[in-house]
Design an enzyme around this catalytic site. Structure first.
Site, PDB file in Angstrom:
ATOM      1  N   ARG A 172     -22.789  11.168  30.575  1.00  0.00           N
ATOM      2  CA  ARG A 172     -22.060  12.127  31.426  1.00  0.00           C
ATOM      3  C   ARG A 172     -21.862  11.572  32.838  1.00  0.00           C
ATOM      4  O   ARG A 172     -20.829  11.761  33.457  1.00  0.00           O
ATOM      5  CB  ARG A 172     -22.824  13.459  31.485  1.00  0.00           C
ATOM      6  CG  ARG A 172     -22.722  14.263  30.201  1.00  0.00           C
ATOM      7  CD  ARG A 172     -23.723  15.414  30.191  1.00  0.00           C
ATOM      8  NE  ARG A 172     -23.600  16.294  31.320  1.00  0.00           N
ATOM      9  CZ  ARG A 172     -24.630  16.956  31.889  1.00  0.00           C
ATOM     10  NH1 ARG A 172     -25.851  16.837  31.408  1.00  0.00           N
ATOM     11  NH2 ARG A 172     -24.430  17.736  32.917  1.00  0.00           N
ATOM     12  N   ASP A 206     -31.306  13.984  25.702  1.00  0.00           N
ATOM     13  CA  ASP A 206     -30.784  14.343  27.031  1.00  0.00           C
ATOM     14  C   ASP A 206     -30.644  13.098  27.898  1.00  0.00           C
ATOM     15  O   ASP A 206     -29.664  12.950  28.631  1.00  0.00           O
ATOM     16  CB  ASP A 206     -31.703  15.369  27.707  1.00  0.00           C
ATOM     17  CG  ASP A 206     -31.267  15.617  29.145  1.00  0.00           C
ATOM     18  OD1 ASP A 206     -30.146  16.123  29.340  1.00  0.00           O
ATOM     19  OD2 ASP A 206     -32.023  15.271  30.073  1.00  0.00           O
ATOM     20  N   LYS A 252     -35.406  19.933  28.819  1.00  0.00           N
ATOM     21  CA  LYS A 252     -36.606  19.267  29.373  1.00  0.00           C
ATOM     22  C   LYS A 252     -37.705  20.289  29.641  1.00  0.00           C
ATOM     23  O   LYS A 252     -38.884  20.034  29.389  1.00  0.00           O
ATOM     24  CB  LYS A 252     -36.245  18.509  30.657  1.00  0.00           C
ATOM     25  CG  LYS A 252     -35.363  17.293  30.382  1.00  0.00           C
ATOM     26  CD  LYS A 252     -35.088  16.494  31.632  1.00  0.00           C
ATOM     27  CE  LYS A 252     -33.978  17.053  32.468  1.00  0.00           C
ATOM     28  NZ  LYS A 252     -32.681  16.413  32.396  1.00  0.00           N
ATOM     29  N   SER A 262     -29.142  20.679  29.618  1.00  0.00           N
ATOM     30  CA  SER A 262     -29.894  19.481  29.970  1.00  0.00           C
ATOM     31  C   SER A 262     -31.223  19.859  30.646  1.00  0.00           C
ATOM     32  O   SER A 262     -32.300  19.390  30.252  1.00  0.00           O
ATOM     33  CB  SER A 262     -29.018  18.626  30.898  1.00  0.00           C
ATOM     34  OG  SER A 262     -29.765  17.653  31.552  1.00  0.00           O
ATOM     35  N   HIS A 268     -39.116  24.693  38.370  1.00  0.00           N
ATOM     36  CA  HIS A 268     -38.144  23.597  38.410  1.00  0.00           C
ATOM     37  C   HIS A 268     -37.128  23.885  39.503  1.00  0.00           C
ATOM     38  O   HIS A 268     -36.621  24.994  39.612  1.00  0.00           O
ATOM     39  CB  HIS A 268     -37.408  23.487  37.068  1.00  0.00           C
ATOM     40  CG  HIS A 268     -36.350  22.434  37.075  1.00  0.00           C
ATOM     41  ND1 HIS A 268     -36.628  21.104  36.845  1.00  0.00           N
ATOM     42  CD2 HIS A 268     -35.023  22.496  37.335  1.00  0.00           C
ATOM     43  CE1 HIS A 268     -35.514  20.401  36.952  1.00  0.00           C
ATOM     44  NE2 HIS A 268     -34.523  21.228  37.243  1.00  0.00           N
TER      45      HIS A 268
END
Ligand code: URA
Length: 436
Positions: free
Chosen positions: A170, A163, A189, A185, A84
């Protein structure tokens, strides 16, 4: 136990620690719509100012991860691995890292996102390949991973709905830039996406979410701790995003550049970072015996053409047009191309990365708002980067678009993004830290 959101806001306001029960109750209540936006926003702002403890962050991550489907990858034979990136400009690493990892025997079942603002997204990039399907049902997805070692799809409807809702709130209440909330967050995921091994590429610099190096390190440490706490093998690389990665920015342009690297050419910074990221996946998964072994395996996968073959297999499986993979000149070309020429002379000392992303977005390669459509062939190719000497009138970048009217603004931003000096300056290392 009877709970009231008012009391949980009050507790966080007084900087007291919430329990696991309290956090799961508020995440569930907000996701179901029982807790209104104004109360959740007040709680998030209290978290923003008072921070959250490591325990609170873990409870929040787990509550969000379990708010929807947890992807079951047990049907995949082999070790599952994911990567990621926290996002940047010109970051096409997934297109290269996933095939390298697959060529070395890992199973990459990847869910990726779309681009927003100045940063791009892997799913948009892949969709620049005509016919490429980024929505597959679960069985087809798992079968693709088993068959070819990799499959990349968009985030499905019911992964981490909590999320999704909290992140959107947010975004409108100035509470995005809280390290604890970001870590929860992202990791919610990643945990829901199911892979056993997770390598995080945390970017820092002018084109990154985390502008400051120390913030990037803090975020990386928190995410690695969450991943390990949840029983996953996890590490993070802190990498430079003070300069765009590679030369291409924009969807089809980036796929073309990734193909160059997969074919043994392409820019060295991109190639190096991809080798390091895939080596990290091979090392934490235990497929490689040491860091050196992992680097050798990753390099060999690129040099032998095996990684390119894996990319090709993925494109074929997901319905993409192989003629553009074998001959990238077949990608649809932008209607207009314009050179950006330098008015000054000197060494390039800095390129404001955020501004390159913005210029690319203006040309049509990105979205200002989620619902905007993108022009797959639009974007920028940087012809000069840090350390290069530029004479007056030299071409520093090429801009591509179908919208002739966007050249003026994009060209101005791009020209101003370049800084020059009389001497070359040292550039930051590409890989700054490794967090194990
Ligand atoms: N990306 C995410 O997925 N979540 C954040 O909070 C910030 C960036």
């Amino acid at each position: 136990m009877y709970m009231r959101m008012y009391d949980l806001i009050e507790k966080k306001k007084r900087n007291e620690e919430l329990t696991e029960k309290e956090i799961s109750w508020l995440v569930e209540g907000y996701t179901k719509g029982d807790i209104p936006d104004y109360q959740m926003a007040a709680w998030l702002m209290a978290v923003y100012f008072n921070g959250c403890s490591d325990d609170e962050m873990t409870f929040l991550t787990m509550a969000m991860a379990h708010s929807g489907d947890m992807l079951d990858l047990s049907g995949i034979e082999g070790i599952t691995a994911d990567k990621h990136s926290t996002g940047g400009v010109g970051d096409k690493t997934t297109l290269i890292v996933a095939p390298i990892a697959a060529a070395c025997g890992l199973k990459v079942a990847k869910m990726s996102g779309r681009g927003l603002g100045h940063t791009g997204g892997t799913i948009d990039k892949l969709e620049s390949i005509p016919g490429f399907k980024t929505t597959l049902d679960k069985d087809t997805f798992i079968e693709g991973v088993n068959k070819n070692g990799l499959c990349v799809i968009g985030q499905s409807g019911n992964i981490t709905p909590a999320d999704k809702k909290i992140y959107a709130l947010r975004d409108t209440t100035a509470t995005v830039d809280s390290i604890g909330l970001i870590a929860s967050s992202i990791m919610s995921k990643k945990l829901a996406a199911g892979s056993e091994c997770i390598v995080l590429d945390v970017k820092t610099g002018s084109g990154a979410f985390m502008k400051e190096h120390n913030q990037a390190v803090e975020l990386a440490k928190k995410m690695v701790a969450i991943g390990k706490g949840a029983g996953r093998k996890c590490c993070a690389l802190i990498t430079d995003m003070d300069i765009p990665l590679g030369n291409a920015i924009g969807n089809a342009l980036e796929v073309k550049e990734a193909l160059k690297v997969l074919k043994g050419e392409g820019p060295d910074d991109l190639r190096q970072i991809c080798i390091r990221l895939s080596a990290a996946m091979l090392e934490i998964s235990g497929v490689a015996k040491s860091e050196q072994d992992a680097m050798d395996m990753a390099t060999k996968a690129l040099e032998s053409g095996k990684a390119f073959e894996k990319f090709r297999e993925m494109v074929e499986y997901q319905g993409g047009d192989l003629s553009v993979i074998d001959n990238p000149d077949n990608f649809k070309k932008a209607v207009y191309c314009k050179e950006v020429k330098s008015d000054v002379e000197g060494y390039v000392t800095r390129i404001k990365t955020n501004d390159c992303g913005t210029a690319s977005m203006i040309l049509g390669a990105g979205r200002e708002k989620k619902e905007d459509t993108i022009d797959m062939s639009a974007g920028i190719v940087l012809c000069k980067k840090n350390g290069d000497y530029v004479h007056k009138g030299d071409v520093i970048a090429l801009m591509y678009t179908d919208n002739n009217n966007s050249f003026e603004t994009a060209g101005r931003i791009l020209k101003n993004a370049y800084e020059f000096g009389n001497n070359p300056v040292d550039t930051a290392p590409l890989i700054m830290d490794v967090i194990l």
